[in-house]
Enzyme design. Structure first.
Site, PDB file in Angstrom:
ATOM      1  N   HIS A  81      23.863  27.905  45.834  1.00 14.03           N
ATOM      2  CA  HIS A  81      24.840  28.374  46.829  1.00 14.03           C
ATOM      3  C   HIS A  81      24.185  29.190  47.960  1.00 14.03           C
ATOM      4  O   HIS A  81      24.633  30.275  48.340  1.00 14.03           O
ATOM      5  CB  HIS A  81      26.043  29.077  46.206  1.00 14.03           C
ATOM      6  CG  HIS A  81      25.800  30.306  45.360  1.00 14.03           C
ATOM      7  ND1 HIS A  81      24.960  31.314  45.732  1.00 14.03           N
ATOM      8  CD2 HIS A  81      26.345  30.673  44.170  1.00 14.03           C
ATOM      9  CE1 HIS A  81      24.974  32.252  44.813  1.00 14.03           C
ATOM     10  NE2 HIS A  81      25.797  31.883  43.848  1.00 14.03           N
TER      11      HIS A  81
ATOM     12  N   HIS B 244      32.877  34.203  32.355  1.00  9.85           N
ATOM     13  CA  HIS B 244      32.739  34.256  33.820  1.00  9.85           C
ATOM     14  C   HIS B 244      33.170  32.898  34.362  1.00  9.85           C
ATOM     15  O   HIS B 244      32.706  31.859  33.865  1.00  9.85           O
ATOM     16  CB  HIS B 244      31.277  34.563  34.157  1.00  9.85           C
ATOM     17  CG  HIS B 244      30.952  34.634  35.609  1.00  9.85           C
ATOM     18  ND1 HIS B 244      31.864  34.980  36.583  1.00  9.85           N
ATOM     19  CD2 HIS B 244      29.777  34.408  36.272  1.00  9.85           C
ATOM     20  CE1 HIS B 244      31.268  34.975  37.767  1.00  9.85           C
ATOM     21  NE2 HIS B 244      30.019  34.625  37.606  1.00  9.85           N
TER      22      HIS B 244
ATOM     23  N   GLU C 123      32.727  31.586  37.438  1.00  9.44           N
ATOM     24  CA  GLU C 123      32.028  30.944  38.548  1.00  9.44           C
ATOM     25  C   GLU C 123      31.624  29.518  38.134  1.00  9.44           C
ATOM     26  O   GLU C 123      31.398  29.223  36.965  1.00  9.44           O
ATOM     27  CB  GLU C 123      30.803  31.765  38.980  1.00  9.44           C
ATOM     28  CG  GLU C 123      30.282  31.280  40.325  1.00  9.44           C
ATOM     29  CD  GLU C 123      29.307  32.240  41.019  1.00  9.44           C
ATOM     30  OE1 GLU C 123      28.959  33.286  40.441  1.00  9.44           O
ATOM     31  OE2 GLU C 123      28.904  31.923  42.162  1.00  9.44           O
TER      32      GLU C 123
ATOM     33  N   ASP D 259      29.150  27.612  38.012  1.00  8.22           N
ATOM     34  CA  ASP D 259      27.999  27.245  37.187  1.00  8.22           C
ATOM     35  C   ASP D 259      28.216  27.516  35.706  1.00  8.22           C
ATOM     36  O   ASP D 259      27.407  27.100  34.879  1.00  8.22           O
ATOM     37  CB  ASP D 259      26.715  27.937  37.681  1.00  8.22           C
ATOM     38  CG  ASP D 259      26.890  29.427  37.909  1.00  8.22           C
ATOM     39  OD1 ASP D 259      27.986  29.850  38.274  1.00  8.22           O
ATOM     40  OD2 ASP D 259      25.900  30.169  37.734  1.00  8.22           O
TER      41      ASP D 259
ATOM     42  N   HIS E 185      29.425  40.097  38.097  1.00  9.47           N
ATOM     43  CA  HIS E 185      29.527  40.417  39.513  1.00  9.47           C
ATOM     44  C   HIS E 185      30.787  39.850  40.160  1.00  9.47           C
ATOM     45  O   HIS E 185      30.937  39.926  41.389  1.00  9.47           O
ATOM     46  CB  HIS E 185      28.281  39.882  40.238  1.00  9.47           C
ATOM     47  CG  HIS E 185      28.190  38.366  40.275  1.00  9.47           C
ATOM     48  ND1 HIS E 185      28.031  37.678  41.467  1.00  9.47           N
ATOM     49  CD2 HIS E 185      28.282  37.391  39.320  1.00  9.47           C
ATOM     50  CE1 HIS E 185      27.982  36.384  41.252  1.00  9.47           C
ATOM     51  NE2 HIS E 185      28.128  36.184  39.957  1.00  9.47           N
TER      52      HIS E 185
ATOM     53  N   ASP F  36      26.103  36.645  33.698  1.00 11.49           N
ATOM     54  CA  ASP F  36      25.020  36.687  34.706  1.00 11.49           C
ATOM     55  C   ASP F  36      24.077  37.883  34.530  1.00 11.49           C
ATOM     56  O   ASP F  36      22.909  37.819  34.939  1.00 11.49           O
ATOM     57  CB  ASP F  36      25.617  36.744  36.115  1.00 11.49           C
ATOM     58  CG  ASP F  36      26.082  35.386  36.606  1.00 11.49           C
ATOM     59  OD1 ASP F  36      25.496  34.372  36.206  1.00 11.49           O
ATOM     60  OD2 ASP F  36      27.041  35.348  37.384  1.00 11.49           O
TER      61      ASP F  36
ATOM     62  N   TYR G 253      16.486  37.976  40.851  1.00 14.28           N
ATOM     63  CA  TYR G 253      17.879  37.674  40.511  1.00 14.28           C
ATOM     64  C   TYR G 253      18.778  38.858  40.859  1.00 14.28           C
ATOM     65  O   TYR G 253      19.835  38.704  41.484  1.00 14.28           O
ATOM     66  CB  TYR G 253      17.976  37.362  39.016  1.00 14.28           C
ATOM     67  CG  TYR G 253      19.321  36.848  38.592  1.00 14.28           C
ATOM     68  CD1 TYR G 253      19.573  35.481  38.544  1.00 14.28           C
ATOM     69  CD2 TYR G 253      20.356  37.720  38.251  1.00 14.28           C
ATOM     70  CE1 TYR G 253      20.808  35.010  38.166  1.00 14.28           C
ATOM     71  CE2 TYR G 253      21.587  37.246  37.873  1.00 14.28           C
ATOM     72  CZ  TYR G 253      21.810  35.897  37.831  1.00 14.28           C
ATOM     73  OH  TYR G 253      23.046  35.425  37.466  1.00 14.28           O
TER      74      TYR G 253
ATOM     75  N   HIS H 215      21.767  32.697  32.322  1.00 20.55           N
ATOM     76  CA  HIS H 215      20.657  32.056  33.042  1.00 20.55           C
ATOM     77  C   HIS H 215      19.335  32.602  32.490  1.00 20.55           C
ATOM     78  O   HIS H 215      19.224  33.803  32.216  1.00 20.55           O
ATOM     79  CB  HIS H 215      20.675  32.404  34.537  1.00 20.55           C
ATOM     80  CG  HIS H 215      21.876  31.919  35.285  1.00 20.55           C
ATOM     81  ND1 HIS H 215      22.081  30.591  35.596  1.00 20.55           N
ATOM     82  CD2 HIS H 215      22.923  32.590  35.826  1.00 20.55           C
ATOM     83  CE1 HIS H 215      23.217  30.473  36.285  1.00 20.55           C
ATOM     84  NE2 HIS H 215      23.748  31.670  36.427  1.00 20.55           N
TER      85      HIS H 215
HETATM   86 FE1  FEO Z   1      28.123  34.294  38.842  1.00 21.69          FE
HETATM   87 FE2  FEO Z   1      25.801  32.349  37.274  1.00 21.69          FE
HETATM   88  O1  FEO Z   1      27.404  32.718  38.151  1.00 21.69           O
END
Ligand code: FEO
Length: 404
Positions: free
Chosen positions: A24, A78, A80, A82, A145, A164, A196, A229
């Protein structure tokens, strides 16, 4: 990648994205991974759902451990894309699974997926879920976040699923921190953590600090931190918590970074005497040319450095586009506790330096003024002034660093 057992009955079932270079808009030169986890207990539970492009890999991994249709609970920490866009395909196979998420998670995910067809259970901090031998405890982490975010703590195993937080954008064959450190180095891993944090979490330092304090006060013991991640932390827990405690306070080393771009090398010629001047004050300097470097790397260096100097020519009465884009990106990340200066060449009006200072002041950075400007091409006299500018900045930076 095959599933990997974290602890008895708890598995990584995610996917590694070796190819992604633009996450992104955030450059990911080392790729990333989308981690999700399966707990094979009396009521099998899936934690997070990966990106939809990788959900087939995750489904295959889950199927190597249990019949996917046996999944009883799905926790979405989360929403988001991903971590949650793979959910739709998983739900096609287990539509009766209970889905756990925060209230904001439910409201947000409903914009992507019609949740009315499913059994969604809203959870809040302190709520628990017994899945057999294990108990899951939910901890809301709003703005860490996104508003929806939460952690899940597997009590009996002392494993924190941290979405995250504590993650890194690196694609690796290693699943655990010690494996990575053995094969590469702690320095490389810390660099990935800082990269990150600087690019994803920097604006939320105070929130993260408060949440880490809250976890300590809850007396939560952590033997493993499993983010969504990168590698899983099992051997360097103290180190990652210490690194986060430094980062949330926006700590930095006494060093400077010069970030610049140039049209016809006039601004570029200014860079080197400025750097020499700073170095002569005993302050290490890193130089980054923006068009040759991902802006995420430049942001990481801002994060590491107490002093930030940005240079560019004036183009069309304003800041050179690559530098304007970088400053806009940096402004959104809300850096703190940095001494800023600007320089650049110009042909007739030369507004760029003034505009860069205005942006730095809007970010509430400390500024070292005035900046330095050169008409068309630096003369020997101009280059000597650049050197003096570097000396003066180096002195000011040492004073600033000592008092902050
Ligand atoms: Fe906030 Fe890895 O997405």
């Amino acid at each position: 990648m095959k599933p990997v057992e974290l602890k008895n009955g708890i598995y990584w079932v995610g996917a590694v994205d070796w190819a992604i270079r633009d996450f992104h808009g955030y450059e990911t030169p080392h790729g990333t991974s989308y981690n999700n986890y399966l707990i094979d207990d009396e009521e099998p539970t899936l934690l997070d759902a990966v990106h939809h492009n990788f959900v087939d890999i995750s489904i295959e991994n889950i199927s190597k451990i249990i019949d996917l249709k046996k999944i009883k609970h799905i926790v979405i920490n989360h929403i988001e894309n991903d971590h949650a866009t793979g959910l739709e395909k998983i739900l096609e196979m287990v539509p009766s699974a209970n889905i756990y998420m925060t209230d904001r998670g439910k409201k947000g995910l409903n914009r992507f997926l019609d949740l009315s067809k499913y059994k969604v259970i809203v959870v809040k901090s302190g709520d628990t879920l017994k899945i057999g031998k294990r108990t899951l405890q939910f901890i809301e982490t709003p703005m860490m976040h996104w508003p929806d975010s939460m952690f899940t703590y597997i009590k009996e195993d002392r494993v924190l699923i941290s979405q995250d937080a504590f993650g890194q954008h690196i694609a690796t064959v290693e699943r655990f921190d010690d494996e990575f450190v053995n094969n590469r180095s702690m320095e490389e891993l810390e660099d990935a953590v800082i990269d990150y944090y600087a690019n994803i979490l920097m604006p939320y330092g105070n929130v993260i600090k408060g949440k880490i304090e809250e976890i300590k006060m809850l007396g939560i013991e952590i033997e493993m931190i499993a983010p969504d991640h990168g590698v899983i932390w099992r051997s360097h827990i103290d180190e990652i918590l210490y690194l986060y405690s430094e980062m949330v306070d926006a700590k930095a080393k006494l060093k400077a970074v010069i970030i610049y771009d140039t049209m016809w090398h006039s601004t570029e010629q200014m860079v080197f005497p400025i750097a020499r001047g700073i170095e002569n004050e005993g302050v290490p300097v890193k130089i980054i040319k923006l068009r040759a470097t991902p802006k995420s790397v430049a942001v990481k260096e801002v994060w590491k450095s107490r002093g930030v100097i940005v240079g560019c020519p004036t183009l069309n009465n304003g800041v050179f586009p690559s530098v304007a884009e970088f400053l806009s990106y940096l402004k959104g990340l809300k850096p703190k506790n940095r001494l800023f200066a600007a320089f650049g060449s110009y042909g007739w009006s030369g507004e760029a330096v003034k505009e860069m200072y205005e942006t730095a002041k809007a970010m509430k950075l400390e500024v070292f003024e005035p900046g330095i400007r050169v008409l068309y091409k630096p003369s020997e006299e101009d280059l000597a002034k650049c050197y003096e500018f570097g000396i003066a900045f180096g002195k000011a930076l040492k004073e600033y660093h000592a008092k902050i």
